[in-house]
Each structure stands twice: as C-alpha cells, then as structure tokens.
Design a protein around this motif. Sequence first.
Motif, mmCIF file in Angstrom:
data_model
loop_
_atom_site.group_PDB
_atom_site.id
_atom_site.type_symbol
_atom_site.label_atom_id
_atom_site.label_comp_id
_atom_site.label_asym_id
_atom_site.label_seq_id
_atom_site.Cartn_x
_atom_site.Cartn_y
_atom_site.Cartn_z
ATOM 1 N N ASP A 65 0.813 -1.218 0.000
ATOM 2 C CA ASP A 65 0.000 0.000 0.000
ATOM 3 C C ASP A 65 0.848 1.271 0.000
ATOM 4 N N ARG A 66 2.149 1.155 -0.287
ATOM 5 C CA ARG A 66 3.009 2.327 -0.089
ATOM 6 C C ARG A 66 3.824 2.683 -1.315
ATOM 7 N N ASP A 67 3.137 2.766 -2.445
ATOM 8 C CA ASP A 67 3.775 3.230 -3.672
ATOM 9 C C ASP A 67 3.907 4.744 -3.648
ATOM 10 N N SER A 68 2.976 5.385 -2.980
ATOM 11 C CA SER A 68 2.980 6.839 -2.856
ATOM 12 C C SER A 68 2.864 7.184 -1.381
ATOM 13 N N PHE A 69 3.905 7.815 -0.830
ATOM 14 C CA PHE A 69 3.898 8.048 0.619
ATOM 15 C C PHE A 69 4.760 9.246 0.948
ATOM 16 N N TYR A 70 4.348 9.982 1.976
ATOM 17 C CA TYR A 70 5.104 11.141 2.460
ATOM 18 C C TYR A 70 5.449 12.106 1.332
ATOM 19 N N GLY A 71 4.499 12.298 0.426
ATOM 20 C CA GLY A 71 4.675 13.288 -0.632
ATOM 21 C C GLY A 71 5.402 12.797 -1.862
ATOM 22 N N VAL A 72 5.872 11.538 -1.860
ATOM 23 C CA VAL A 72 6.534 10.978 -3.043
ATOM 24 C C VAL A 72 5.504 10.176 -3.818
ATOM 25 N N GLU A 73 5.305 10.516 -5.064
ATOM 26 C CA GLU A 73 4.206 9.940 -5.841
ATOM 27 C C GLU A 73 4.490 8.551 -6.383
ATOM 28 N N ASP A 74 5.760 8.211 -6.607
ATOM 29 C CA ASP A 74 6.055 6.912 -7.218
ATOM 30 C C ASP A 74 7.339 6.352 -6.602
ATOM 31 N N LEU A 75 7.190 5.649 -5.496
ATOM 32 C CA LEU A 75 8.348 5.058 -4.827
ATOM 33 C C LEU A 75 8.783 3.774 -5.533
ATOM 34 N N PRO A 76 10.070 3.463 -5.532
ATOM 35 C CA PRO A 76 10.515 2.205 -6.131
ATOM 36 C C PRO A 76 9.825 1.003 -5.475
ATOM 37 N N ASP A 77 9.512 0.010 -6.306
ATOM 38 C CA ASP A 77 8.818 -1.178 -5.816
ATOM 39 C C ASP A 77 9.777 -2.207 -5.220
ATOM 40 N N LEU A 78 10.966 -2.304 -5.795
ATOM 41 C CA LEU A 78 11.909 -3.350 -5.419
ATOM 42 C C LEU A 78 13.286 -2.755 -5.160
ATOM 43 N N ALA A 79 14.091 -3.482 -4.395
ATOM 44 C CA ALA A 79 15.480 -3.090 -4.180
ATOM 45 C C ALA A 79 16.317 -4.330 -3.921
#
Length: 362
Positions: free
Chosen positions: A275-289
């Motif tokens: 549920d955290r693709d967009s969080f704390y003002g970032v619209e598109d967070l990386p999915d994997l690392a």
Amino acid sequence: VLGNMLHKAGYATGHFGKWHLGGQRDVGEAPLITEYGFDKSLTNFEGLGPRVLALCDAHNGKPIKRHALGSDTLGRGKIEWVDRSLVTQSFTQAAIEFIRQSQRQDKPFYVNLWPDDVHGPWYPPEVRRGDGSKRELYLGVLETMDEQLGELFDVIQSDPQLKQNTLILICSDNGPEPGAGSAGPFRGYKTMLYEGGIRSPLIAWGPGLMEESVQGQVNQTSVFAAIDLVPSLLEITGTEPDENVQFDGENLAGVLLGQSDQSRQEPIYFRRPPDRDSFYGVEDLPDLAVRDGNWKLLCEYDGSQAELYDLKNDRGETKNVADDHPEIVNRLKKQVVDWQESMPADNGENWKDESKKKNKKR
C-alpha cells in the motif's frame, strides 16, 4: 523457526511484545504465538493470546481513546487495558518474571522483547509531553521506553551468572517517520526502500561472550540483515538446526560477538509494502530493491526506472550512477525481478485499484 528449534534444544522460550502475525484488524484465525515454539507470550493488538491493549490519554481533558484496531473483538486470550505509556512496561515485567522463573527451573532461556514503542501513536506520560509537538511526543515515548527496558537490563547486569552468560541484541525494524525520529545521513523514511527506510541499528551486549578488547567497539563495515540472526544465534547457542532447513540468512555469529567484520555473501532483496507506492509526498516510490556488496539497485516491478548507488562512497544515495554501470544494472535488475516473481504474490501492483473498489463499496 528459532523459537521451535531452541525449545526443542531445551530452552525456555518467551515472546513479549509485537507479533504481527494475526490479531490486527479482524485477523482472528491465525495460530497463537505459543504454536510457534514459545512457552509463554504476551502481545498487543497485532497478535493473539494474552495481550495488553492501549488506553491513549492525551492529558488534554478529552476522552481517553482505545487503541485496539479490532483486537478487542477477537477473543482468543485474556485482554488487559493499560495506559499507552505503560504498554512497554507490561512487556518488560512479563519478560523479567519469565527469566526469573527460568532461573528457578535451572533452564536456559530465549526471550523476544519486541515493544511497539517508539511506534506511534505517541502518548508519553503527562510530564514528558513537552510542547505537544510530534517530535516532543516521540522523544517523551523514547525516554520512557529507555527507562522501562532498563529495568530488564539491570536485572541481567546485576546478576553475575546472567551477566556472563546472556547476549542482548537491540535492533529496530525500519526507519523513522518524518517529524519524529531521524535517519541521519540516510535518504528516505519508513515505508521507503532507500537506506533511511530500511537501515536500522544493531547493538550487541554480552560481556561474558565477547573479548574485552572489542567491547564498546563500532562495526561500520559489515553488511548484516535481520534474516542472518537465526543461523547466527543457533551457532552461538550451539543448537543444531532442524534437518532439511534452508535459511535465507547466513551464519555471522562472529560479527555479533565482535570477532569478525565480514559480511553476508548473498544479496539482500526488498519489496515495498503493497500500500506504499505513494507516501510522504513521493508519488512513485521504487517497488523493489537489492543490495549486493556495496551496490544497491532500486526499480519498479518490471525492472524499469532503475536507480543504482555505490553505498561505499555514497551512503546517502545522492548520486544515481545507473548510466555509468549498465552491466551492473542489468545483472541486479534481473536478480531482483526474478526474486520478486519467485515470491508469493501481493497486491502491490494493483493496490490503488483495489483501494478504489473498497472505497466505492463503503
């Protein structure tokens, strides 16, 4: 797994604190903690069995809130309501009682003490509310938690037998929330796969198990993941793992005891909470690392939008060097995408769509 293996080896096993495997928000069919090899348990709203649930008093004259997220409707264990500022103390006191009982029975013991402090909501005692800001409330909870955990540490340190034969590990599960804690030089916050979201401290204390020359030293070079704790602790306790068990973690017991500054050899993989693709003002967070040695790559589920960082020279992940190292990008991208596809599916890719459906139903 660790609880079961140590229990079979003759250890008294206890879990006191956060569990996160059933209990929260109507998940009442999950196994009890004692079914995982623990003799005794006490948890909060994120587990089942005996538990303490929080009464949140803001000391502002308004009604006291109950923080249970549905746990109080599930049964499956005695429930005690306590002030939010005393939840950690409940866990600590239960752990101390368990340790003393183990001593009376002359049994070695293994204890999980996993408080949900300093996780929000932050309700410190009235004398530690400061100006009521998020930061001050967080610090008030932190100071109170230190005192409460200190009671257990005093029990261990003041008993010569325990002091010489006990290993205490202190670690966290993720980075800070903006406005509360700090990630120092690292980028990002909780929910993110940047170092500020996933890197956390690890403190090991065991004067009877460590050479005096290494006590108080800081290891800033070893790459060590939480999954390495299980095989490492089995090694330290002299416990043989169950047959045919394959660990994702590696035995780095020497690192925990200050005997080595080696690192795990296999890569560490991450995927963001669904549920955290967009969080704390970032619209598109990386999915994997993935981290492999000093290289860290972040990307989307399909490997696109790759970012590459050299953590040896850029621990703050300030310079994306993907364009300079295409071979490393392609190798790590394939590794992390293959890993993701090998894992049980979550709904990270369609979370927004599912969320919209739920909202429409309401």
